[in-house]
Design a protein around this motif. Structure first.
Motif, short mmCIF file in Angstrom:
data_model
loop_
_atom_site.label_atom_id
_atom_site.label_comp_id
_atom_site.label_asym_id
_atom_site.label_seq_id
_atom_site.Cartn_x
_atom_site.Cartn_y
_atom_site.Cartn_z
N ALA A 192 6.24 13.54 5.26
CA ALA A 192 6.71 12.17 5.53
C ALA A 192 5.70 11.40 6.39
O ALA A 192 5.43 10.22 6.15
N ILE A 193 5.13 12.07 7.38
CA ILE A 193 4.14 11.41 8.25
C ILE A 193 2.90 11.03 7.45
O ILE A 193 2.32 9.95 7.63
N GLY A 194 2.48 11.91 6.53
CA GLY A 194 1.36 11.58 5.65
C GLY A 194 1.67 10.42 4.73
O GLY A 194 0.82 9.56 4.48
N VAL A 195 2.91 10.38 4.23
CA VAL A 195 3.35 9.28 3.37
C VAL A 195 3.28 7.96 4.12
O VAL A 195 2.78 6.94 3.60
N ILE A 196 3.76 7.95 5.35
CA ILE A 196 3.75 6.71 6.16
C ILE A 196 2.32 6.23 6.40
O ILE A 196 2.03 5.03 6.29
N LYS A 197 1.42 7.16 6.67
CA LYS A 197 0.02 6.78 6.85
C LYS A 197 -0.54 6.15 5.58
O LYS A 197 -1.23 5.12 5.63
N GLY A 198 -0.25 6.77 4.43
CA GLY A 198 -0.74 6.23 3.16
C GLY A 198 -0.18 4.86 2.86
O GLY A 198 -0.89 3.97 2.37
N LEU A 199 1.10 4.64 3.17
CA LEU A 199 1.73 3.34 2.92
C LEU A 199 1.15 2.26 3.83
O LEU A 199 0.93 1.12 3.41
N LYS A 200 0.90 2.62 5.08
CA LYS A 200 0.32 1.65 6.01
C LYS A 200 -1.07 1.22 5.56
O LYS A 200 -1.45 0.06 5.74
N GLU A 201 -1.81 2.13 4.96
CA GLU A 201 -3.14 1.77 4.44
C GLU A 201 -3.04 0.85 3.23
O GLU A 201 -4.03 0.21 2.86
N LYS A 202 -1.86 0.79 2.62
CA LYS A 202 -1.61 -0.15 1.53
C LYS A 202 -1.07 -1.48 2.08
O LYS A 202 -0.59 -2.32 1.33
N SER A 203 -1.12 -1.62 3.41
CA SER A 203 -0.64 -2.83 4.11
C SER A 203 0.87 -3.00 3.97
O SER A 203 1.38 -4.13 3.97
N LEU A 204 1.59 -1.88 3.85
CA LEU A 204 3.05 -1.91 3.78
C LEU A 204 3.62 -1.51 5.13
O LEU A 204 3.06 -0.65 5.83
N THR A 205 4.73 -2.11 5.52
CA THR A 205 5.36 -1.78 6.80
C THR A 205 6.57 -0.88 6.56
O THR A 205 7.25 -0.98 5.53
N ILE A 206 6.82 -0.02 7.54
CA ILE A 206 7.94 0.93 7.48
C ILE A 206 8.94 0.53 8.56
O ILE A 206 8.57 0.40 9.72
N PRO A 207 10.19 0.25 8.24
CA PRO A 207 10.86 0.41 6.94
C PRO A 207 11.04 -0.90 6.17
O PRO A 207 11.74 -0.90 5.17
N ASN A 208 10.42 -1.99 6.63
CA ASN A 208 10.69 -3.29 6.00
C ASN A 208 10.30 -3.32 4.52
O ASN A 208 11.02 -3.89 3.69
N ASP A 209 9.15 -2.72 4.20
CA ASP A 209 8.73 -2.69 2.80
C ASP A 209 9.19 -1.42 2.08
O ASP A 209 9.63 -1.47 0.94
N VAL A 210 9.05 -0.29 2.75
CA VAL A 210 9.44 1.00 2.15
C VAL A 210 10.12 1.85 3.22
O VAL A 210 9.61 1.99 4.33
N SER A 211 11.26 2.43 2.87
CA SER A 211 11.94 3.39 3.74
C SER A 211 11.42 4.80 3.45
O SER A 211 11.12 5.13 2.30
N VAL A 212 11.33 5.62 4.50
CA VAL A 212 10.85 7.00 4.34
C VAL A 212 11.77 7.93 5.12
O VAL A 212 12.12 7.65 6.27
N ILE A 213 12.14 9.04 4.48
CA ILE A 213 12.96 10.05 5.16
C ILE A 213 12.32 11.42 5.00
O ILE A 213 11.79 11.75 3.94
N GLY A 214 12.31 12.19 6.09
CA GLY A 214 11.70 13.51 6.08
C GLY A 214 12.74 14.62 6.03
O GLY A 214 13.89 14.41 5.64
N TYR A 215 12.31 15.81 6.47
CA TYR A 215 13.20 16.98 6.44
C TYR A 215 12.70 17.96 7.49
O TYR A 215 11.52 18.27 7.53
N ASP A 216 13.58 18.44 8.34
CA ASP A 216 13.34 19.44 9.40
C ASP A 216 13.86 18.96 10.75
O ASP A 216 14.38 19.73 11.52
#
Length: 341
Positions: free
Chosen positions: A255-279
């Motif tokens: 999930a942390i890697g996903v958030i980094k990748g989305l931010k590099e696409k100029s997307l904000t979390i969670p306004n543009d994309v929501s992300v949920i992890g596990y553990d």
């Protein structure tokens, strides 16, 4: 250094009597036992653990073999949380934990062979079970006690401790669906391991339950279990589908890697994309924004793993095989939001 001979001389008994009192294998009168232990306390005698293990062939040590990847131990958030709890529970029961490297890529049983041959451990906690797992087959052949951290339906005779991974990811996906998300990606791990297979099934099961189509372009599976898997995975998914509004990940690391990748696409979390992890690892609540995730009950998992391996080593209730499946808990934080108007 104080020896058993010194204890015998001070207590006025034979060396054999001291040995019997320490091992509890022969009857020693209460009066004599008290005299022996008074001498032990007075002289500061400490039994030689190595010598005792050579004599009894019991080490009071449990082996935990982890994948050989150099960063696995420090980057696998589940292990970072689990190992201190295992140590705490083992020490409370007068056992030690030996952590050793695994070389699964070319010889999955080599580390087990070495530790058994050298009589380093009394039993093992085996992690990340696979189908047709050669490690399990080897340990069964050697008749070495072990408990599985995970689910292994092919070996019902082996005690196991796990969480309900299918339902855990189902709940995470359902949580997003109820917040209005329909284009939900899954960035995860190739189903080489049973836990990875179960978590992917939970995602697909939730989509089916809510009559949402399963789109192969929204699923990215990587053989590794780290931030890079999430980082490159979400880039691949987003290149194929810019309309995703949420991502389910089978670990906080991914999930942390996903958030980094989305931010590099100029997307904000969670306004543009929501992300949920596990553990719900230690880092989840300190990450920014704090990570929504699915909590595994680490305290209970570690306690049950220790309980089961000690029961096997000490042959307590040998005919009662326990399979513990624990429930997870969804934790809502700052990386998810509703898109229902």
């Amino acid at each position: 250094m104080v020896t058993i001979r010194d204890i015998a001389k001070d207590a006025g008994v034979s060396i054999t009597t001291v040995s019997h009192a320490l091992s509890n294998k022969r009857a020693v009168s209460n009066k004599t036992r008290e005299r022996i232990f008074h001498s032990i306390e007075k002289l500061g005698y400490k039994p030689n653990a190595l010598a005792q293990s050579l004599k009894t062939k019991k080490t009071n040590t449990v082996g935990l073999i982890i994948p050989h990847k150099s960063k696995y131990f420090v980057e696998n958030y589940t292990f970072i949380d689990l190992i201190p709890k295992l140590l705490e529970n083992l020490i409370f029961n007068n056992y030690y934990l030996l952590i050793y490297k695994d070389y699964q890529d070319y010889n999955p049983i080599m580390s087990y062979e070495f530790l058994i041959k050298e009589n380093r451990v009394d039993g093992f906690i085996l992690v990340d079970p696979k189908h047709n797992d050669l490690r399990i087959q080897y340990l069964l052949k050697q008749k070495k006690p072990f408990v599985i951290f995970g689910r292994s339906p092919e070996y019902p005779e082996i005690p196991s401790v796990d969480v309900d991974n299918i339902n855990g990811i189902f709940k995470a996906t359902e949580f997003l669906i109820r917040k209005g998300h329909k284009k939900i990606a899954y960035v995860g791990v190739s189903p080489n391991y049973i836990y990875a297979e179960d978590r992917l099934e939970g995602y697909k099961k939730a989509l089916k339950h809510y009559n949402l189509p399963e789109d192969s372009q929204l699923i990215y599976l990587n053989p590794t279990y780290d931030e890079n898997a999430g980082y490159w995975g979400i880039k691949d998914v987003y290149d194929h589908c810019q309309s995703i509004t949420a991502v389910v990940c089978p670990s906080d690391q991914i999930a942390i890697g996903v958030i980094k990748g989305l931010k590099e696409k100029s997307l904000t979390i969670p306004n543009d994309v929501s992300v949920i992890g596990y553990d719900d690892s230690l880092l989840a609540s300190y990450f920014y924004p704090p990570l929504s995730t699915v909590r595994q009950p680490i305290d209970t998992l570690s306690s049950l793993l220790v309980q089961e391996i000690i029961n096997l080593v000490e042959q307590k209730n040998p005919k009662q095989v326990q399979h513990h499946i624990l429930e997870t808990q969804l934790i809502e934080r700052g990386t998810t939001k509703s898109i229902i108007n």
